[in-house]
Design an enzyme around this catalytic site. Structure first.
Site, mmCIF file in Angstrom:
data_model
loop_
_atom_site.group_PDB
_atom_site.id
_atom_site.type_symbol
_atom_site.label_atom_id
_atom_site.label_comp_id
_atom_site.label_asym_id
_atom_site.label_seq_id
_atom_site.Cartn_x
_atom_site.Cartn_y
_atom_site.Cartn_z
ATOM 1 N N ARG A 80 -62.512 82.250 -47.149
ATOM 2 C CA ARG A 80 -62.380 80.794 -47.104
ATOM 3 C C ARG A 80 -63.382 80.195 -46.129
ATOM 4 N NH1 ARG A 80 -58.593 79.195 -44.613
ATOM 5 N NH2 ARG A 80 -57.819 81.185 -43.846
ATOM 6 N N LYS A 226 -55.056 78.342 -51.301
ATOM 7 C CA LYS A 226 -54.699 77.866 -49.966
ATOM 8 C C LYS A 226 -54.807 76.337 -49.872
ATOM 9 C CE LYS A 226 -53.150 81.269 -47.404
ATOM 10 N NZ LYS A 226 -53.304 82.585 -47.900
ATOM 11 N N HIS A 245 -45.897 80.666 -44.109
ATOM 12 C CA HIS A 245 -46.915 81.644 -44.489
ATOM 13 C C HIS A 245 -46.306 83.027 -44.285
ATOM 14 C CE1 HIS A 245 -51.139 83.519 -43.782
ATOM 15 N NE2 HIS A 245 -50.875 83.429 -45.075
ATOM 16 N N SER A 263 -53.642 86.922 -41.549
ATOM 17 C CA SER A 263 -54.362 87.743 -42.518
ATOM 18 C C SER A 263 -54.527 89.181 -42.010
ATOM 19 C CB SER A 263 -55.732 87.117 -42.762
ATOM 20 O OG SER A 263 -56.357 87.800 -43.813
ATOM 21 N N LYS A 267 -48.479 91.469 -44.757
ATOM 22 C CA LYS A 267 -47.511 90.732 -45.581
ATOM 23 C C LYS A 267 -47.449 91.306 -46.993
ATOM 24 C CE LYS A 267 -49.444 86.672 -45.046
ATOM 25 N NZ LYS A 267 -50.519 87.141 -44.154
ATOM 26 N N THR A 268 -48.621 91.447 -47.612
ATOM 27 C CA THR A 268 -48.657 91.909 -49.006
ATOM 28 C C THR A 268 -48.296 93.388 -49.085
ATOM 29 O OG1 THR A 268 -50.292 90.237 -49.547
ATOM 30 C CG2 THR A 268 -50.131 92.100 -51.052
ATOM 31 N N ASP A 282 -46.920 85.858 -50.048
ATOM 32 C CA ASP A 282 -47.733 85.056 -49.115
ATOM 33 C C ASP A 282 -47.200 83.678 -48.713
ATOM 34 O OD1 ASP A 282 -50.301 85.155 -47.669
ATOM 35 O OD2 ASP A 282 -50.796 83.402 -48.868
ATOM 36 N N ARG A 346 -60.653 91.711 -52.927
ATOM 37 C CA ARG A 346 -59.292 91.259 -53.278
ATOM 38 C C ARG A 346 -58.989 91.525 -54.738
ATOM 39 N NH1 ARG A 346 -55.686 88.507 -49.410
ATOM 40 N NH2 ARG A 346 -57.014 88.220 -47.616
HETATM 41 P P1 ATP Z 1 -53.529 87.915 -46.203
HETATM 42 O O1 ATP Z 1 -52.805 86.757 -45.574
HETATM 43 O O2 ATP Z 1 -54.994 87.855 -45.945
HETATM 44 O O3 ATP Z 1 -53.176 88.117 -47.634
HETATM 45 P P2 ATP Z 1 -51.741 90.147 -45.499
HETATM 46 O O4 ATP Z 1 -50.880 89.881 -44.310
HETATM 47 O O5 ATP Z 1 -51.107 90.065 -46.825
HETATM 48 O O6 ATP Z 1 -53.080 89.260 -45.377
HETATM 49 P P3 ATP Z 1 -52.349 92.821 -46.262
HETATM 50 O O7 ATP Z 1 -53.080 92.476 -47.506
HETATM 51 O O8 ATP Z 1 -50.980 93.371 -46.427
HETATM 52 O O9 ATP Z 1 -52.348 91.597 -45.267
HETATM 53 O O10 ATP Z 1 -53.270 93.779 -45.430
HETATM 54 C C1 ATP Z 1 -52.877 94.792 -44.563
HETATM 55 C C2 ATP Z 1 -54.012 95.804 -44.552
HETATM 56 O O11 ATP Z 1 -53.861 96.741 -43.509
HETATM 57 C C3 ATP Z 1 -54.030 96.583 -45.851
HETATM 58 O O12 ATP Z 1 -55.372 96.805 -46.194
HETATM 59 C C4 ATP Z 1 -53.322 97.885 -45.464
HETATM 60 O O13 ATP Z 1 -53.750 98.969 -46.242
HETATM 61 C C5 ATP Z 1 -53.783 98.060 -44.034
HETATM 62 N N1 ATP Z 1 -52.861 98.809 -43.128
HETATM 63 C C6 ATP Z 1 -53.191 99.859 -42.382
HETATM 64 N N2 ATP Z 1 -52.170 100.279 -41.640
HETATM 65 C C7 ATP Z 1 -51.132 99.461 -41.880
HETATM 66 C C8 ATP Z 1 -49.785 99.385 -41.408
HETATM 67 N N3 ATP Z 1 -49.320 100.230 -40.495
HETATM 68 N N4 ATP Z 1 -48.999 98.416 -41.921
HETATM 69 C C9 ATP Z 1 -49.463 97.538 -42.820
HETATM 70 N N5 ATP Z 1 -50.732 97.551 -43.301
HETATM 71 C C10 ATP Z 1 -51.565 98.507 -42.839
HETATM 72 MN MN MN Z 2 -51.522 88.886 -48.512
#
Ligand code: ATP
Ligand code: MN
Length: 562
Positions: A80, A226, A245, A263, A267-268, A282, A346
């Site tokens: 973004r 977003k 969020h 980010s 979360k995902t 999200d 992504r």
């Molecule tokens: P966004 O708001 O950008 O979508 P998000 O909070 O959804 O971000 P995720 O997409 O879940 O973030 O990204 C977490 C990243 O960290 C993933 O690439 C995942 O493989 C990695 N990772 C490594 N170790 C861990 C852990 N212990 N717990 C969660 N994720 C981990």
């Molecule tokens: Mn996410």
């Protein structure tokens, strides 16, 4: 012959000295100033989208294990552009008094907006075809919004079809009256940005009074998603509904959990749990009935994605999903470990690509609320229990850390504090969301935890990142309630409660001081982080806001800054 007749018919109407195509008229696009396109691709089906994407040569088809998946590059911007977001400030209007003006919500005049708007619609008035998507944001009918997108590319429609709630019935599309429209003229570069006092050639500009926004100069898909999220963060709290969020899932017993986080905090990754059903990854709302997803799909990071670690997400990458900025091997398979295009590769997919998705996309009041943070300083415990006051302190702090570089051993982590774990998307003052959350947590007696998905045993470069497996074990203990059986110790710096051990998670992992080689080094680092928290929190101690600073780190700043 038939074609010629229909073409004649389609330009038969003249409005304000311009010919209005029948299709623009039919969809009401003339109300936006769009007259010209004769062919409007309205809510295409997935097979149609793929045909268009291939015909327009918008990307390539990648051979993914669970099905061929279309893949595109977003060009110069692979994330973004928050500095290019603008909101029209109409002096003395209702929005003027509501909006949290500042770095996140920067004002532009109605005149500059009109300039940008004219550029966007002139572009569409030079095209013969365009893509129009009508859909919804918000699974609860009580606060659901109707959203409309005008796009020049098929993949952009594909993206919003994945991410928003799709109409299930053609009749819903008849005479669709949007609550808000985004006109995405991604290929238009705004050359006049300097004279207009803008930040760059890119502009994402909202006009809340006119219920329309334009996107110029960036092809990044996340701007669509977003952009609407920022609006939900405006509308819903004004209706008394909390907007958040966070991701959400629901257990077999119907208990729901929320996972807040910036980010990259998980979360995902963590909401896609084989033991539980996914509500959303999200953006959610919380009203008097419970929680609900805003979206109809997920947007997962692909960096280092493996079937072993994240089976649900890996399997969701199949036909109808859309890959963005992912490296392609010569044999047309994706390479998720190769980040030469970006670290922010992504994939978007409709939520039903996750096998155990929760169809209503709604659930009751959450029993557990988890704040995820990726602490690259290696200080925060993998899990800690927060008192209600501490929960508010951490919600307003919104801490995570970024790793600035990638060279081992020499980069300092960089702390990020982002109010409500999503400051970039807040349209109202953070205290508005904090007050709503505080009331929700209290009324529903929800438990709050802080989970560190980042480093342990030392900072980035010295320690290691918590494994997904261990983080999941900590989360399992929260969600099963087993954590309540644990013995706790109080963190001497941050004041929250740390479980001594959890099923499958040893005391050495549970308490970070034991995970470090040297406890003095650990406390030194802990004080350093605590000082950053205090420094950041000072902005929430002014008049008119509830002061939660007493729930932050408990060692005085001047003591440990020496
Ligand atoms: P966004 O708001 O950008 O979508 P998000 O909070 O959804 O971000 P995720 O997409 O879940 O973030 O990204 C977490 C990243 O960290 C993933 O690439 C995942 O493989 C990695 N990772 C490594 N170790 C861990 C852990 N212990 N717990 C969660 N994720 C981990
Ligand atoms: Mn996410």
């Amino acid at each position: 012959m038939l074609l010629r007749l229909s073409r004649q018919l389609s330009i038969s109407k003249k409005i304000k000295g311009r010919y209005l195509s029948t299709t623009c008229n039919q969809f009401g696009l003339h109300k936006l100033g769009i007259y010209k396109p004769e062919i409007i691709h309205h809510n295409l089906s997935y097979p149609e989208l793929l045909r268009h994407e291939q015909k327009n040569k918008e990307g390539t088809l990648m051979k993914c294990k669970y099905g061929d998946t279309f893949s595109i590059d977003t060009g110069k911007f692979t994330g973004r552009s928050p500095k290019d977001k603008w909101i029209v400030k109409e002096v003395d209007s209702e929005t003027d008094s509501n909006i949290w003006w500042g770095n996140v919500n920067k004002p532009i005049s109605p005149e500059i907006f009109d300039d940008l708007y004219t550029k966007a619609i002139s572009h569409f008035n030079s095209l013969d075809e365009c893509y129009l998507f009508d859909g919804y944001c918000g699974a609860s009918l009580k606060s659901q919004k109707r959203v409309r997108f005008v796009h020049e590319l098929a993949w952009q429609q594909h993206f919003v079809s994945n991410m928003f709630i799709r109409p299930t019935n053609k009749s819903e599309l008849y005479n669709f009256q949007p609550d808000f429209t985004i006109i995405n003229a991604c290929s238009v570069v705004n050359q006049d940005w300097k004279e207009q006092g803008l930040n760059s050639e890119v502009a994402i500009a909202f006009n809340l009074e006119k219920k329309v926004a334009v996107i110029l100069g960036t092809w990044y898909g996340g701007e669509n998603k977003k952009g609407i999220f920022s609006l939900m963060n405006y509308w819903l709290p004004l209706e008394g509904v909390m907007s958040m969020h966070c991701s959400a899932n629901i257990g077999q017993d119907g208990d729901t959990a929320l996972f807040f986080g910036l980010s990259g905090t998980g979360k995902t990754t963590l909401s896609a749990d084989p033991q539980r059903n996914l509500i959303g990854d999200d953006e959610h709302g919380w009203d008097q009935d419970g929680i609900f997803n805003f979206e109809g799909g997920c947007y997962a990071k692909t960096i280092n994605l493996s079937e072993d670690n994240e089976p649900d997400i890996y399997k969701a990458i199949r036909t109808d999903a859309l890959l963005e900025n992912v490296y392609q091997n010569e044999d047309q398979t994706p390479d998720y470990d190769n980040v030469s295009k970006t670290q922010n590769g992504r994939v978007s997919y409709p939520i039903y690509h996750i096998d155990n998705w929760h169809r209503p996309q709604q659930g009751g009041h959450p029993k557990n609320v988890i704040f995820l943070t990726c602490d690259a300083f290696g200080v925060l415990p993998p899990v800690s229990k927060l008192s209600p006051g501490q929960a508010m302190y951490h919600f307003l702090s919104g801490y995570t850390a970024k790793v600035a570089g990638t060279e081992r051993g020499i980069t300092e982590p960089e702390a990020t504090f982002s109010a409500c774990f999503g400051e970039a998307f807040l349209t109202l003052h953070p205290s508005k969301y904090a007050d709503l959350l505080q009331k929700k947590l209290e009324d529903n007696q929800s438990n709050a935890y802080l989970v560190n998905t980042g480093w342990t045993g030392g900072p980035y470069g010295v320690g290691s990142r918590m494994s997904i497996k261990e983080t999941r074990l900590c989360i399992d203990a929260i969600l099963s309630g087993e954590i309540e059986q644990a013995d706790f110790t109080e963190d001497p710096v941050f004041g929250f409660q740390i479980p001594v051990e959890l099923p499958g998670v040893s005391p050495k992992v549970c308490n970070p001081v034991h995970a470090w080689d040297n406890s003095d080094d650990y406390y030194h680092q802990s004080y350093k982080l605590a000082a950053m928290f205090q420094e950041n929190y000072s902005k929430y101690t002014g008049e008119g806001v509830t002061d939660y600073s007493q729930y932050g780190p408990i060692i005085k700043r001047d003591v440990f800054l020496k």
